[in-house]
Design a protein around this motif. Sequence first.
Motif, PDB file in Angstrom:
ATOM      1  N   ASP A 190      -5.366   3.405   0.866  1.00 37.30           N
ATOM      2  CA  ASP A 190      -4.760   3.898   0.542  1.00 37.30           C
ATOM      3  C   ASP A 190      -4.915   4.661  -0.993  1.00 37.30           C
ATOM      4  O   ASP A 190      -4.313   5.715  -1.342  1.00 37.30           O
ATOM      5  CB  ASP A 190      -4.074   2.249  -0.174  1.00 37.30           C
ATOM      6  N   GLY A 240       0.874  -1.289  -0.236  1.00 39.82           N
ATOM      7  CA  GLY A 240       0.453   0.327   0.047  1.00 39.82           C
ATOM      8  C   GLY A 240       1.177   0.890  -0.183  1.00 39.82           C
ATOM      9  O   GLY A 240       2.213   0.586  -0.713  1.00 39.82           O
ATOM     10  N   VAL A 241       0.450   1.851   0.317  1.00 38.17           N
ATOM     11  CA  VAL A 241       0.943   3.640   0.294  1.00 38.17           C
ATOM     12  C   VAL A 241       2.233   3.736   1.509  1.00 38.17           C
ATOM     13  O   VAL A 241       3.691   4.378   0.749  1.00 38.17           O
ATOM     14  CB  VAL A 241      -0.050   4.540   0.213  1.00 38.17           C
ATOM     15  N   LEU A 273      -2.700   6.243  -3.281  1.00 35.83           N
ATOM     16  CA  LEU A 273      -2.097   5.066  -3.639  1.00 35.83           C
ATOM     17  C   LEU A 273      -1.266   4.849  -5.629  1.00 35.83           C
ATOM     18  O   LEU A 273       0.034   4.363  -5.573  1.00 35.83           O
ATOM     19  CB  LEU A 273      -2.212   3.852  -3.781  1.00 35.83           C
TER      20      LEU A 273
END
Lengths: 240, 298
Positions: A86, A48-49, A91
């Motif tokens: 996210d 994810g981020v 993202l």
Amino acid sequence: MQLAEILSSLFPAGHEIRESGGLVTGTGRLDPNNRIDVVGICGKTYPGVDEAVALAGHILKVAARPDRAPLLLLVDSGSQRMSRRDELLGLSETLAHLAKALWHADRAGHRTVGLLYGGSAAGAFIATALACGSLVALPSAWPEVMDLPSMARITKLPIDLLKEKAATTPVFAPGLDNLFATGAIVEIWDPREPLSGQLAALLARPASDDPRAQLGAQRGGRLKAAAIAAEVERLSLAHG
Amino acid sequence: MIRQSWYEQSARGRLANLLDPGSFSEFLGPERREMSPHLALFDLPRQFDDGIIIGTGSIEGHKVLCAAQEGRFMGGAIGEIHGAKLTGLLHAACRLQRDVVIAFDTGGVRLQEANAGELAISEMIRALLEARAEGVRVVGLLGGRAGCYGGGSLIAGCCSALVISEQGRLSVSGPEVIETNKGVEEFDSRDRALVWRTMGGKHRYLIGAADIFVDDDVAAFRLAAIEALRVPAVLDQSVLAGEQARLELRLRRFGDAADGIDVWAKLGVARPAELPELDIDAFHATANACREGADAAR
């Protein structure tokens, strides 16, 4: 092959590699004189981020160093993490940043080699393994754009039809052989031979411009891409 | 003058309104019939241009290479031919050192030719970054009906500048994909207001994921492209270090926000719940006082 086996086969001269939260960082030695920086995503982690930004930060630190040690990216991931948080935090921007960091490291003299030994999918695959200068795989690798049941839902095609087509049509079906045919993967390594030698041999060959469209044409998995891109480039240059 | 919606336009209509009149020359146009070699296998209709128009033209005299995806053909999805056309254009941009404008309108990889589409996106990204390393500007325009999703959103993330309208949606996984995989509790794709608050143009502009916010109007997109083409664009170690710092700060500031409204409140928007209703002038006044800018760290 498991990550520990892969690391000992890659680095007979020893390594200092840590794994935390699905991310891998450290260094290894092909031999006493040759250091390799290692980053990775393991354990089928869905980046994810947070993971994308952490990995990119590590890669940019390697890129900023004046030496020219190669950078090996180990990949056994899921697809990108699918969540509201996210996407809220951007993202797409963080995965693009990760791809940029890998591209930049390669350009800054730290040759990037992706080693796909497990899964990877969709946007995570684009931002990690596919963003390396060279991508190799072990036979255990299972890359996919999307699994067939999800594909069936989105395309509204019956799963049985997709399974039937997948058997004969490499262009959309998941799996290593199909991705290999398109030119995504430069070579598949032999796990029975020391990986250190296979990595050293790859690094001994000069890097070239993006060869993937040509490989796809030669292997028959992507017959038109190279010719179309070349024709557009020719037309653009001729127009001036 | 009557406003013309960018969202409602076809790809060809967008280019006609974006470029100087009569300046457009198309490469590999529909007359060349370069269609997908894969769709027939699924008994699906093909299109003569495979859902993307590419060529050269000028914008207020500034020569550019340009591309527009057609969101009405398979949701603008990227297949082998579609992708290779854009990759070739980006290679040419690098050789000619000519700026590029891309009107995005895509759901991402075309699943019927998923492997070819996935790899095409990776090739486009590499070609785009090589061009940017030569100082080429790559301006992305986001306001199409299919949004900008999947691998398309990663290409957009590599552009040097992004222009977005309220209707522009930019995200990797779309609402339906998140709902299908994680359940309606995670994301209710039918909640349109939630979609806009999470991935819509206003939110993206506020967090610095896009640089210029415009009305859903073809003339506004053209003016914004002119503006973006005036800004120098480089891509080097310092830009990437700046982007790293910017994204780390974003995660620290907003990492525990549950909703777009919480992000906007943390930014200092006085009445964040009202933000989706603001017209463009009121939105600009509010947003420009507190938004996170990318400041060329992109």
